[in-house]
Design a protein around this motif. Structure first.
Motif, mmCIF file in Angstrom:
data_model
loop_
_atom_site.group_PDB
_atom_site.id
_atom_site.type_symbol
_atom_site.label_atom_id
_atom_site.label_comp_id
_atom_site.label_asym_id
_atom_site.label_seq_id
_atom_site.Cartn_x
_atom_site.Cartn_y
_atom_site.Cartn_z
ATOM 1 N N ALA A 157 0.820 -1.202 0.000
ATOM 2 C CA ALA A 157 0.000 0.000 0.000
ATOM 3 C C ALA A 157 0.856 1.253 0.000
ATOM 4 O O ALA A 157 1.950 1.297 0.571
ATOM 5 C CB ALA A 157 -0.915 -0.010 1.227
ATOM 6 N N GLY A 158 0.336 2.294 -0.646
ATOM 7 C CA GLY A 158 1.010 3.587 -0.607
ATOM 8 C C GLY A 158 0.999 4.161 0.800
ATOM 9 O O GLY A 158 -0.024 4.102 1.489
ATOM 10 N N ALA A 159 2.110 4.730 1.226
ATOM 11 C CA ALA A 159 2.225 5.234 2.596
ATOM 12 C C ALA A 159 2.721 6.674 2.665
ATOM 13 O O ALA A 159 2.979 7.186 3.748
ATOM 14 C CB ALA A 159 3.180 4.330 3.395
ATOM 15 N N LEU A 160 2.854 7.319 1.515
ATOM 16 C CA LEU A 160 3.425 8.666 1.479
ATOM 17 C C LEU A 160 2.369 9.725 1.174
ATOM 18 O O LEU A 160 1.516 9.526 0.306
ATOM 19 C CB LEU A 160 4.526 8.753 0.413
ATOM 20 C CG LEU A 160 5.809 7.977 0.650
ATOM 21 C CD1 LEU A 160 6.692 8.043 -0.592
ATOM 22 C CD2 LEU A 160 6.551 8.519 1.862
ATOM 23 N N LYS A 161 2.453 10.819 1.864
ATOM 24 C CA LYS A 161 1.756 12.034 1.464
ATOM 25 C C LYS A 161 2.758 12.901 0.700
ATOM 26 O O LYS A 161 3.960 12.847 0.954
ATOM 27 C CB LYS A 161 1.248 12.785 2.685
ATOM 28 C CG LYS A 161 0.222 12.028 3.519
ATOM 29 C CD LYS A 161 -0.155 12.806 4.768
ATOM 30 C CE LYS A 161 1.018 12.910 5.744
ATOM 31 N NZ LYS A 161 0.663 13.610 6.993
ATOM 32 N N TYR A 162 2.252 13.690 -0.228
ATOM 33 C CA TYR A 162 3.166 14.604 -0.916
ATOM 34 C C TYR A 162 2.478 15.909 -1.237
ATOM 35 O O TYR A 162 1.236 15.993 -1.286
ATOM 36 C CB TYR A 162 3.730 13.962 -2.180
ATOM 37 C CG TYR A 162 2.885 14.111 -3.426
ATOM 38 C CD1 TYR A 162 3.074 15.188 -4.292
ATOM 39 C CD2 TYR A 162 1.910 13.169 -3.737
ATOM 40 C CE1 TYR A 162 2.297 15.322 -5.436
ATOM 41 C CE2 TYR A 162 1.139 13.289 -4.875
ATOM 42 C CZ TYR A 162 1.338 14.375 -5.729
ATOM 43 O OH TYR A 162 0.573 14.503 -6.855
ATOM 44 N N GLN A 163 3.281 16.947 -1.451
ATOM 45 C CA GLN A 163 2.749 18.252 -1.813
ATOM 46 C C GLN A 163 3.735 18.989 -2.697
ATOM 47 O O GLN A 163 4.946 18.918 -2.492
ATOM 48 C CB GLN A 163 2.465 19.097 -0.573
ATOM 49 C CG GLN A 163 1.792 20.431 -0.892
ATOM 50 C CD GLN A 163 1.444 21.245 0.334
ATOM 51 O OE1 GLN A 163 2.128 22.208 0.651
ATOM 52 N NE2 GLN A 163 0.376 20.856 1.051
ATOM 53 N N ALA A 164 3.195 19.681 -3.707
ATOM 54 C CA ALA A 164 3.965 20.629 -4.514
ATOM 55 C C ALA A 164 3.271 21.975 -4.406
ATOM 56 O O ALA A 164 2.042 22.065 -4.543
ATOM 57 C CB ALA A 164 4.034 20.173 -5.966
ATOM 58 N N ARG A 165 4.046 23.007 -4.165
ATOM 59 C CA ARG A 165 3.505 24.340 -3.908
ATOM 60 C C ARG A 165 4.163 25.333 -4.860
ATOM 61 O O ARG A 165 5.404 25.342 -5.005
ATOM 62 C CB ARG A 165 3.796 24.711 -2.451
ATOM 63 C CG ARG A 165 3.345 26.090 -1.994
ATOM 64 C CD ARG A 165 3.603 26.226 -0.502
ATOM 65 N NE ARG A 165 2.769 25.299 0.251
ATOM 66 C CZ ARG A 165 1.555 25.592 0.719
ATOM 67 N NH1 ARG A 165 1.041 26.799 0.513
ATOM 68 N NH2 ARG A 165 0.866 24.701 1.387
ATOM 69 N N VAL A 166 3.352 26.152 -5.529
ATOM 70 C CA VAL A 166 3.849 27.152 -6.471
ATOM 71 C C VAL A 166 3.415 28.524 -6.006
ATOM 72 O O VAL A 166 2.212 28.785 -5.842
ATOM 73 C CB VAL A 166 3.315 26.901 -7.898
ATOM 74 C CG1 VAL A 166 3.903 27.910 -8.877
ATOM 75 C CG2 VAL A 166 3.616 25.476 -8.349
ATOM 76 N N ALA A 167 4.369 29.411 -5.785
ATOM 77 C CA ALA A 167 4.087 30.800 -5.422
ATOM 78 C C ALA A 167 4.385 31.688 -6.621
ATOM 79 O O ALA A 167 5.427 31.546 -7.263
ATOM 80 C CB ALA A 167 4.939 31.219 -4.230
ATOM 81 N N VAL A 168 3.455 32.594 -6.921
ATOM 82 C CA VAL A 168 3.565 33.451 -8.093
ATOM 83 C C VAL A 168 3.696 34.898 -7.640
ATOM 84 O O VAL A 168 2.915 35.381 -6.807
ATOM 85 C CB VAL A 168 2.326 33.309 -9.004
ATOM 86 C CG1 VAL A 168 2.468 34.160 -10.258
ATOM 87 C CG2 VAL A 168 2.089 31.849 -9.370
ATOM 88 N N ALA A 169 4.673 35.600 -8.195
ATOM 89 C CA ALA A 169 4.846 37.028 -7.935
ATOM 90 C C ALA A 169 5.050 37.731 -9.268
ATOM 91 O O ALA A 169 5.572 37.139 -10.216
ATOM 92 C CB ALA A 169 6.042 37.282 -7.018
ATOM 93 N N ALA A 170 4.618 38.989 -9.353
ATOM 94 C CA ALA A 170 4.750 39.734 -10.603
ATOM 95 C C ALA A 170 5.198 41.155 -10.318
ATOM 96 O O ALA A 170 4.870 41.740 -9.277
ATOM 97 C CB ALA A 170 3.425 39.742 -11.358
ATOM 98 N N SER A 171 5.943 41.677 -11.256
ATOM 99 C CA SER A 171 6.326 43.082 -11.234
ATOM 100 C C SER A 171 5.441 43.816 -12.222
ATOM 101 O O SER A 171 5.514 43.584 -13.432
ATOM 102 C CB SER A 171 7.799 43.236 -11.623
ATOM 103 O OG SER A 171 8.148 44.610 -11.710
ATOM 104 N N GLY A 172 4.561 44.705 -11.697
ATOM 105 C CA GLY A 172 3.587 45.347 -12.558
ATOM 106 C C GLY A 172 2.457 44.396 -12.883
ATOM 107 O O GLY A 172 2.484 43.205 -12.568
ATOM 108 N N GLY A 173 1.411 44.893 -13.512
ATOM 109 C CA GLY A 173 0.322 44.035 -13.937
ATOM 110 C C GLY A 173 -0.531 43.531 -12.793
ATOM 111 O O GLY A 173 -0.522 44.075 -11.691
ATOM 112 N N ARG A 174 -1.258 42.433 -13.043
ATOM 113 C CA ARG A 174 -2.183 41.883 -12.067
ATOM 114 C C ARG A 174 -2.023 40.373 -11.945
ATOM 115 O O ARG A 174 -1.655 39.695 -12.910
ATOM 116 C CB ARG A 174 -3.628 42.192 -12.469
ATOM 117 C CG ARG A 174 -4.000 43.664 -12.446
ATOM 118 C CD ARG A 174 -5.502 43.821 -12.617
ATOM 119 N NE ARG A 174 -6.000 43.128 -13.802
ATOM 120 C CZ ARG A 174 -7.202 42.578 -13.897
ATOM 121 N NH1 ARG A 174 -8.028 42.596 -12.864
ATOM 122 N NH2 ARG A 174 -7.603 42.001 -15.013
ATOM 123 N N ILE A 175 -2.325 39.852 -10.757
ATOM 124 C CA ILE A 175 -2.388 38.414 -10.514
ATOM 125 C C ILE A 175 -3.829 38.089 -10.162
ATOM 126 O O ILE A 175 -4.380 38.633 -9.194
ATOM 127 C CB ILE A 175 -1.442 37.981 -9.383
ATOM 128 C CG1 ILE A 175 0.003 38.346 -9.705
ATOM 129 C CG2 ILE A 175 -1.577 36.484 -9.126
ATOM 130 C CD1 ILE A 175 0.983 38.016 -8.598
#
Length: 769
Positions: A222-240
C-alpha cells in the motif's frame, strides 16, 4: 522570386536567416536548439539533487515536468522469503550435480522475494504555463547552460523579446522560474498543474497553487506517502488573478514563480514527515530573496563543483550548430568539442541528481515522467547504479557519492534481515536491485535476481571514496559495512566439488544464460572478482584503522581459496567456472560481467597480468561493440583500460550516435537510462588518465582525433589532483597537487617518475619525450 538577381537573392536569404534564426549561446558548454521540445527526450533537465524538472520550452504552453526524489510507490515492506533457507541446501545440491534447470525452478518456487518486483519511482506532475495566442515567432532559442545550470527559453513576437529562465536551487531547495519581456506590460500567462497521482490542485491563496495527494500502491504494498507541490507566483507590474485551479498574470513587466515539493518520507522505515510544513518553509525562505540573489547563490553552489574540471579537446565550426544537429551528424571526428560537451554533461547530471542529503541517482537520475517507468527506475546494482557513480571520484565530484554511501548504510540493516531469513547467515546481503524502501531480497525471477554480490560491489565505492580522499574518519564510519558484507560470504561460501575452491552458490553471471537453459550457477567469475576486491579492501581498511587482526587473517585465507580467473579454449576470459562461453545462447550479450576485474577493478592489467588482459581483450572481441547505451559505456571504459585509444574512440562515437543519445543528450538504452551518460563520462576520463595498479597513468588511450588538448582537475587515488596537457598527441606537461600528502608514481608510456608531496603542495613534470 523568379527574375531576381542571384546575388540579391543570396543577400535577401542571408538577412532573412539572420533575423529568424537564433545564434549559439555565448557559453560553449551549452545544449541548445532552435525549436521547442515535442518529446520528453528533447526537453532539458535541471535538478538540485532532490528536485528535478524537465523544461520543454513551448511558446503557446510551457510544460515543466516535476520530480521529487522520494516520491516512489508503496511504503515500508520486508520481501524476504521465509521458505528460502530450507530450500538452500537442495538448490546447492542440484547445481553441483549439473541439474541447473531444476535448481532454477526450485529457486523460483521457494527463494524469490514476496512480492516478486520492487516499487517504482514515480513522477509528481506538471506545471503548465499557458500564454496568449501568438504568431510570427522569430529568433527562437532554448538552451541549457551547464556552467550555470540554468535553462533558458527566448524568442521574439511582434518586436518583443521574451525570456524564460528555469533552475533548481540546491541552496534554497526550490525550482525558480522567471519570465520577462524587454518591453513593459507584455508578460501574460496562466499557471496550472496536473498529475497522474491521486491528488488535487487548489488555489490556496491569490498567489499560491497547491497540488497535494498520496502515492499509489504496487504489487500489494500500500502507498504510505503524502506529498505536496507548492507554487508561489509574484509579478512586477500588472495583475495576478486567481481562478478555478489556476492563477493568471496579466500585463506584467516580469514574473517570478517558486516551486517547492516534498513527501512525508523521512527514511525507509519512517514516513511521518510533514510535506506541507516543508514546502511552506521552503517558499517562505526563498520568497525573501530577489531573483538575482536566488540565481547568484544557485550558480555559486553549482560552480563550486562543476568548475573543478575543465576539458579542451579542440573546437571546430561544428560546435556552433544546434545540439540535435550535432548528434545526428555522422562525422563526429570533425566535432571534438561534442565529446567534451558530453563529458561535462555527465558531470552536470551527477551534480544535479546526487547531492548530500538526497537519494542516490536511480536508473533515470531524478527525471521521470511515468508512474511505472522502464525497470521501475530502481537502483539496479548488478552494474547500473555503480556505473552512475563511476565518474564521481575521478571527475572531482566526491561529495556526490554521499547519497550512495547513505543508501549502503541503510542496506546493511535491511540486508542483515535478508541474510538471516534467506541464508541463515550473519552480515548483510543485497541482490541485483533495491528501491526507496531498501528491499534486498532477490527479485524478478531466478534468471536475473539470484545474485548475492550486489552489496559487495557497492562496497567498492565505499573503499574508493577513501582511496581518493584518504579520510580516515570517513573510513572508520563505513568499515563496519564493508566488514558486514564480508561476514555474509564467510558464512555462505561453499566448497566447489571439483577443485575445492570456495564459491558463491546459488548465483549467476548477470544477466546472461549459460548453455543449460538458465543463468543460475555456482561461482561465476564476476563474483570471485568482486569478493577478491571486498576481502582485499577490508584487510586494507582494518590495517589502516588498526583493528580486527583475526578478521584480517580470515579474509586473507578466504580470499586465497576463491576460484581463480581462468582462460578458456578460445583464448577468452571464462565467464563461468566451466568453459561455456562459446556455447552460451547470447555470445554478444549486453553485460560483460566477467570483465569487472579489468574495469572497474584493476585485478587484470596490461602490465601486471598480461595473459589475463589478452584474454579479456578476446572476450570483448567475441562480445562485440554493439550494445545498449550503458553496455557501450562499459565497453568504452574496458577498451580504455586496454590502452586501445582508437577502439575506445570508435566506441565513444557509437555512444554519441542518435541511436544511443537522444536530442537532449540523455542516454538511449533505449529507452532512457542515465547510466550510459555516466559510463561515457567515465570512459572519456579513463582515456586521458588512469589511476590503478599502483600508478597514475597519463594519456593511456589518447586517440588520434584528439591531437591537442588539456584536462584540468582530475582526481587520482592517494588524494592527488592533476592537470594534463598534450600537443601533437604527446604529453606536454602535467601538474600534480597533493590533497592529503603522500607518494605517487606517474607513468607516461614506459617512462615513470616517483613523487613525494606534502599536503597542499604541487609538482610539475614538463617536456616528456
Amino acid at each position: 522570386m523568379i527574375g531576381t538577381h542571384p546575388t540579391l537573392l543570396a543577400l535577401i536569404l542571408t538577412l532573412s536567416c539572420s533575423v529568424a534564426m537564433a545564434q549559439p549561446p555565448a557559453e560553449p558548454l551549452s545544449l541548445w536548439y532552435r525549436q521547442p521540445a515535442k518529446q520528453w527526450v528533447e526537453a532539458l533537465a535541471v535538478g538540485n539533487g532532490r528536485l528535478g524538472a524537465m523544461v520543454f520550452g513551448g511558446v503557446a504552453q510551457e510544460r515543466i515536468q516535476l520530480n521529487e526524489d522520494t516520491l516512489w510507490a508503496g511504503g515500508p515492506y520486508n520481501p524476504a522469503n521465509p521458505d528460502a533457507l530450507e530450500a538452500l541446501p537442495k538448490v546447492r545440491e542440484l547445481l553441483f550435480a549439473g541439474r541447473y534447470r531444476e535448481a532454477h525452478n526450485l529457486i523460483s518456487q521457494k527463494m524469490m522475494a514476496k512480492p516478486l518486483t520492487q516499487m517504482p519511482y514515480q513522477c509528481m506532475g506538471d506545471l503548465l504555463l499557458t500564454f496568449p495566442d501568438a504568431n510570427g515567432v522569430t529568433d527562437y532559442r532554448r538552451d541549457l547552460n551547464l556552467d550555470t545550470a540554468v535553462a533558458t527559453v527566448a524568442y521574439t513576437i511582434d518586436g518583443v523579446r521574451y525570456t524564460r529562465e528555469v533552475f533548481s536551487s540546491p541552496v534554497d531547495q526550490v525550482i525558480v522560474i522567471r519570465l520577462k519581456a524587454d518591453k513593459p506590460g507584455k508578460v501574460m500567462f496562466t499557471a496550472s498543474m496536473k498529475t497522474p497521482q491521486k491528488a488535487s490542485v487548489i488555489v490556496e491563496s491569490p498567489i499560491t497553487l497547491v497540488m497535494q495527494g498520496v502515492n499509489g500502491g504496487s504489487r500489494g504494498i500500500a502507498g504510505a506517502l503524502k506529498y505536496q507541490a507548492r507554487v508561489a507566483v509574484a509579478a512586477s507590474g500588472g495583475r495576478i488573478v486567481p481562478g478555478d485551479g489556476q492563477i493568471t498574470v496579466t500585463d506584467a513587466d516580469s514574473a517570478l514563480l517558486l516551486i517547492a515539493a516534498a513527501t512525508s518520507y523521512k527514511s525507509y522505515k519512517d514516513v511521518t514527515g510533514d510535506p506541507e510544513a516543508l514546502t511552506k518553509d521552503a517558499i517562505a525562505k526563498a520568497g525573501t530573496k530577489s531573483f538575482d540573489s536566488l540565481l547568484k547563490d544557485h550558480v555559486a553552489a553549482h560552480q563550486r563543483l562543476f568548475r573543478r574540471v575543465t576539458l579542451d579537446l579542440g573546437t571546430t565550426a561544428a560546435a556552433s550548430r544546434p545540439t540535435d544537429e550535432r548528434i545526428r551528424d555522422p562525422n563526429k571526428a570533425n566535432d571534438p568539442q561534442l565529446a567534451a560537451l558530453y563529458f561535462q554533461f555527465g558531470r552536470y547530471l551527477l551534480i544535479s541528481s546526487s547531492r548530500p542529503g538526497c537519494q542516490p541517482a536511480n536508473l533515470q537520475g531524478i527525471w521521470n515522467n511515468s508512474m511505472n517507468p522502464p525497470w521501475q527506475s530502481k537502483y539496479t546494482i548488478n552494474i547500473n547504479t555503480e556505473m552512475n557513480y563511476w565518474p564521481a571520484e575521478p571527475m572531482n565530484l566526491g561529495e556526490c557519492i554521499e547519497p550512495l554511501v547513505a543508501m549502503v548504510m541503510d542496506l546493511t540493516e535491511t540486508g542483515a534481515r535478508t541474510a538471516k531469513v534467506c541464508y541463515g547467515a550473519g552480515g548483510w546481503v543485497t541482490h541485483h536491485n533495491t528501491d526507496l524502501w531498501r528491499a534486498t531480497a532477490p527479485i524478478d525471477g531466478p534468471q536475473w535476481g539470484m545474485w548475492p554480490t550486489g552489496g559487495a560491489w557497492l562496497c567498492l565505492h565505499l573503499w574508493d571514496h577513501y582511496d581518493y580522499s584518504r579520510d580516515k574518519e570517513y573510513l572508520a564510519k563505513v568499515y563496519p559495512a564493508m566488514k558486514g558484507a564480508a561476514q555474509f560470504f564467510f558464512d555462505t561460501l561453499v566448497e566447489y566439488p571439483n577443485h575445492k575452491w570456495l564459491v558463491t552458490c546459488p548465483s549467476l553471471s548477470p544477466e546472461n544464460s549459460h548453455p543449460f537453459g538458465t543463468s543460475v550457477c555456482a561461482g561465476p567469475t564476476m563474483d570471485m572478482q568482486i569478493l577478491r576486491d571486498l576481502f582485499t579492501n577490508c584487510i586494507r581498511a582494518a590495517e589502516i584503522l588498526g583493528v580486527d587482526e583475526d578478521f584480517r587473517k580470515q579474509a586473507a585465507a578466504t580470499r586465497q581459496r576463491l576460484a581463480p580467473n581462468q582462460i578458456g579454449g578460445a583464448g577468452q576470459l571464462q565467464e563461468w567456472l566451466e568453459d561455456w562461453d562459446m556455447k552460451a545462447p547470447e555470445i554478444h550479450h549486453r553485460h560483460v560481467s566477467h570483465l569487472y576485474g579489468l574495469y572497474p577493478s584493476d585485478q587484470i592489467h596490461l602490465r601486471t597480468t598480461p595473459d589475463l588482459a589478452a584474454a579479456a581483450r578476446r572476450s570483448l572481441e567475441v562480445r562485440g561493440d554493439e550494445a545498449t547505451g550503458w553496455g557501450i559505456g562499459w565497453r568504452l571504459n574496458l577498451w580504455a583500460r586496454l590502452h586501445d585509444g582508437e577502439h575506445a574512440y570508435r566506441i565513444l562515437t557509437m555512444l554519441l550516435r542518435p541511436e544511443r543519445t537522444y536530442p537532449n543528450m540523455f542516454d538511449a538504452h533505449p529507452p532512457f537510462q542515465i547510466d550510459g551518460n555516466f559510463g561515457g563520462t567515465s570512459g572519456i576520463g579513463e582515456m586521458l588518465l588512469q589511476s590503478c595498479a599502483g600508478e597514475i597513468e597519463l594519456l593511456p588511450a589518447l586517440p588520434k582525433a584528439w591531437l591537442n588538448g588539456s584536462i584540468k582537475g582530475l582526481r587520482a587515488r592517494g588524494g592527488f589532483e592533476l592537470d594534463v596537457q598534450w600537443k601533437e598527441s604527446k604529453l606536454a606537461n602535467v601538474t600534480v597537487r597533493s590533497l592529503a600528502g603522500g607518494s605517487c608514481r606517474l607513468r607516461y608510456g614506459d617512462v615513470t617518475r616517483d613523487l613525494s608531496l606534502v599536503k597542499g603542495k604541487s609538482a610539475q613534470w614538463d617536456g616528456i619525450e
